[in-house]
Design an enzyme around this catalytic site. Structure first.
Site, mmCIF file in Angstrom:
data_model
loop_
_atom_site.group_PDB
_atom_site.id
_atom_site.type_symbol
_atom_site.label_atom_id
_atom_site.label_comp_id
_atom_site.label_asym_id
_atom_site.label_seq_id
_atom_site.Cartn_x
_atom_site.Cartn_y
_atom_site.Cartn_z
ATOM 1 N N ASP A 1 -1.390 6.681 5.729
ATOM 2 C CA ASP A 1 -2.670 5.914 5.418
ATOM 3 C C ASP A 1 -2.835 5.073 6.492
ATOM 4 O O ASP A 1 -2.034 3.922 7.095
ATOM 5 C CB ASP A 1 -2.006 5.221 4.377
ATOM 6 C CG ASP A 1 -3.241 4.129 3.647
ATOM 7 O OD1 ASP A 1 -4.342 3.999 4.229
ATOM 8 O OD2 ASP A 1 -3.055 3.463 2.801
ATOM 9 N N TRP B 1 0.748 -1.311 0.051
ATOM 10 C CA TRP B 1 0.162 0.226 0.123
ATOM 11 C C TRP B 1 0.844 1.453 0.080
ATOM 12 O O TRP B 1 0.570 2.120 -0.464
ATOM 13 C CB TRP B 1 -1.042 -0.222 1.030
ATOM 14 C CG TRP B 1 -2.280 -1.041 1.039
ATOM 15 C CD1 TRP B 1 -2.193 -2.379 1.512
ATOM 16 C CD2 TRP B 1 -2.917 -1.171 0.013
ATOM 17 N NE1 TRP B 1 -3.178 -2.948 1.049
ATOM 18 C CE2 TRP B 1 -3.847 -2.342 -0.125
ATOM 19 C CE3 TRP B 1 -3.316 -0.178 -1.098
ATOM 20 C CZ2 TRP B 1 -4.831 -2.761 -0.992
ATOM 21 C CZ3 TRP B 1 -4.319 -0.376 -2.010
ATOM 22 C CH2 TRP B 1 -5.054 -1.533 -1.884
ATOM 23 N N LYS C 1 -12.431 -1.360 6.232
ATOM 24 C CA LYS C 1 -11.681 -2.319 6.871
ATOM 25 C C LYS C 1 -12.256 -2.433 8.188
ATOM 26 O O LYS C 1 -12.774 -3.309 9.004
ATOM 27 C CB LYS C 1 -10.338 -2.017 7.069
ATOM 28 C CG LYS C 1 -9.532 -2.429 5.749
ATOM 29 C CD LYS C 1 -9.857 -2.077 4.600
ATOM 30 C CE LYS C 1 -9.168 -2.608 3.354
ATOM 31 N NZ LYS C 1 -8.371 -1.747 2.800
HETATM 32 C C1 LIG Z 1 -7.690 -1.343 1.283
HETATM 33 C C2 LIG Z 1 -6.289 -0.422 1.587
HETATM 34 C C3 LIG Z 1 -6.128 0.746 0.710
HETATM 35 C C4 LIG Z 1 -7.243 0.880 -0.644
HETATM 36 O O1 LIG Z 1 -8.516 1.220 -0.220
HETATM 37 P P1 LIG Z 1 -9.724 1.447 -1.345
HETATM 38 O O2 LIG Z 1 -10.656 2.110 -0.432
HETATM 39 O O3 LIG Z 1 -9.998 0.309 -1.846
HETATM 40 O O4 LIG Z 1 -8.910 2.471 -2.256
HETATM 41 C C5 LIG Z 1 -5.406 1.567 0.748
HETATM 42 N N1 LIG Z 1 -4.404 1.425 1.860
HETATM 43 C C6 LIG Z 1 -4.673 0.482 2.773
HETATM 44 C C7 LIG Z 1 -3.557 0.348 3.897
HETATM 45 C C8 LIG Z 1 -5.400 -0.604 2.683
HETATM 46 O O5 LIG Z 1 -5.733 -1.537 3.524
#
Ligand SMILES: *Cc1c(COP(=O)(O)O)cnc(C)c1O
Length: 361
Positions: free
Chosen positions: A172, A102, A196
């Site tokens: 993030d 990511w 999540k």
């Molecule tokens: C799932 C995830 C993403 C992507 O998220 P989307 O909503 O599908 O764009 C980005 N960063 C992390 C750490 C993730 O777990």
């Protein structure tokens, strides 16, 4: 109805009582004679509900008033582009910590906008480590330092965060959102897809320090410009109404279960059950991530052969467990233990692992 034991990495399990509340509220939202998804976002009952939801995010995460809070569309992925577009000038450079899938995706998007410096690259150690927190000092002239607090695919998690002083720290936090208290003041921008830990896919939570807006000098299309969203309190265009609704009900649930401290205790309990089982297996189950950096949300592990991994997945499925297959880029197993996953589900997984090893070990 028999609900699955749901270890999916995202979208992922929701608290059952939240699903039931949503179902019960769905057709007639609190006696308003319409569903909230049928109501205009420019008026009641949506507006009060929306602003209360933002307040609830603030209170659960203890967000100081120098920060703006809003929800955007486009997933966490859109933030990979918006961050450099807003905060990385053409001749500037930003530091990125490559800790796996990511953060690397974010870095690659930033590279299309400006110059980046890989402050750290975990690929040489197959992402078993993260940098030592105390040693992290951004490079000279860096516009910001970017990290991913929990690598969902690789199963690594920052246990503490660096102090980058005058250089904005951006993170993030998609896959460990509200799973533990975090020191917001250390960051200038935090973002997370909600799917999540706190809701269904379709909304991204953004927490932005107001002073960051002074750095934004580029002419950008409206939606891509944080200034536009701040000015409109997150209602520049139609917000993801249903998501905000569902998130709000999860926030109520999180509050009822002790807030981020309660979630951290749950995560500690669940993850240590599973890591202990891995360690106690004498190498039958193996987690390659160094013990100091193991994620409490996404636990990755392997079995002695791909054949056994396949067999394990089949047996897990028969035992009503879903979502244990590792990300296609890394293989193996991954158990995602997000906030609302019941502790009992982890206990069941652990007993399956023990029995599987007894028969196949
Ligand atoms: C799932 C995830 C993403 C992507 O998220 P989307 O909503 O599908 O764009 C980005 N960063 C992390 C750490 C993730 O777990």
């Amino acid at each position: 109805m028999s609900r699955k034991r749901n270890f999916y990495a995202g979208p992922s399990t929701m608290p059952l009582e939240v699903l039931e509340t949503l179902q019960q509220e769905f057709v007639d939202f609190q006696g308003n004679g319409l569903s909230l998804i049928e109501a205009s976002h420019r008026g009641e009952p949506f507006e009060s509900f929306y602003f209360e939801t933002l307040e609830k995010v603030r209170s659960i995460m203890e967000i100081p008033k120098e920060y703006e809070v809003f929800f955007l569309g486009g997933g966490a992925t859109l933030q990979f582009a918006m961050i450099p577009l807003n905060f990385l000038p053409k001749r500037g450079v930003a530091d990125y910590i490559n800790s796996g899938t990511w953060s690397l995706k974010a870095a690659k998007d930033a590279q299309k906008v400006g110059n980046i410096n890989y402050y750290y690259d975990g690929s040489s150690s197959n992402f078993a480590f993260l940098p030592e927190v105390d040693s992290v000092t951004p490079s000279a002239q860096s516009e910001y330092l970017y990290l991913c607090s929990n690598e969902t695919t690789g199963g690594l998690q920052w246990q503490d965060f660096p102090d980058t002083k005058d250089v904005p720290l951006i993170a993030d936090i998609s896959s460990d959102l509200m799973s533990r208290p975090i020191p917001i003041e250390r960051f200038s921008l935090l973002f997370a897809g909600v799917q999540k830990n706190i809701g269904p896919s379709g909304a991204t939570l953004v927490i932005l320090k107001k002073e960051m807006l002074e750095r934004q000098q580029r002419e950008l299309p409206g939606y891509l410009d944080y200034k536009v969203h701040v000015k409109n309190e997150g209602l520049y265009n139609t917000p993801p109404v249903f998501n905000i609704w569902a998130v709000r009900r999860v926030l109520d649930w999180i509050e009822k279960h002790g807030g981020t401290k309660g979630m951290a205790q749950r995560a500690e309990k669940k993850s240590s059950l599973l890591y202990h089982a891995i360690e106690a297996s004498g190498g039958f189950y193996h987690c390659h991530v160094n013990a100091d950096y193991r994620s409490k949300m996404n636990i990755v592990f392997r079995l002695p052969s791909e054949e056994l991994e396949k067999k394990f997945l089949t047996e897990a499925k028969e035992a009503n467990m879903v979502g244990l297959k590792g990300h296609r880029s890394v293989g193996g197993m991954r158990a995602s233990l997000y906030n609302s996953l019941p502790i009992e589900d982890v206990e069941e997984l652990v007993s399956l692992m023990k029995e599987f090893q007894r028969v196949n070990g």
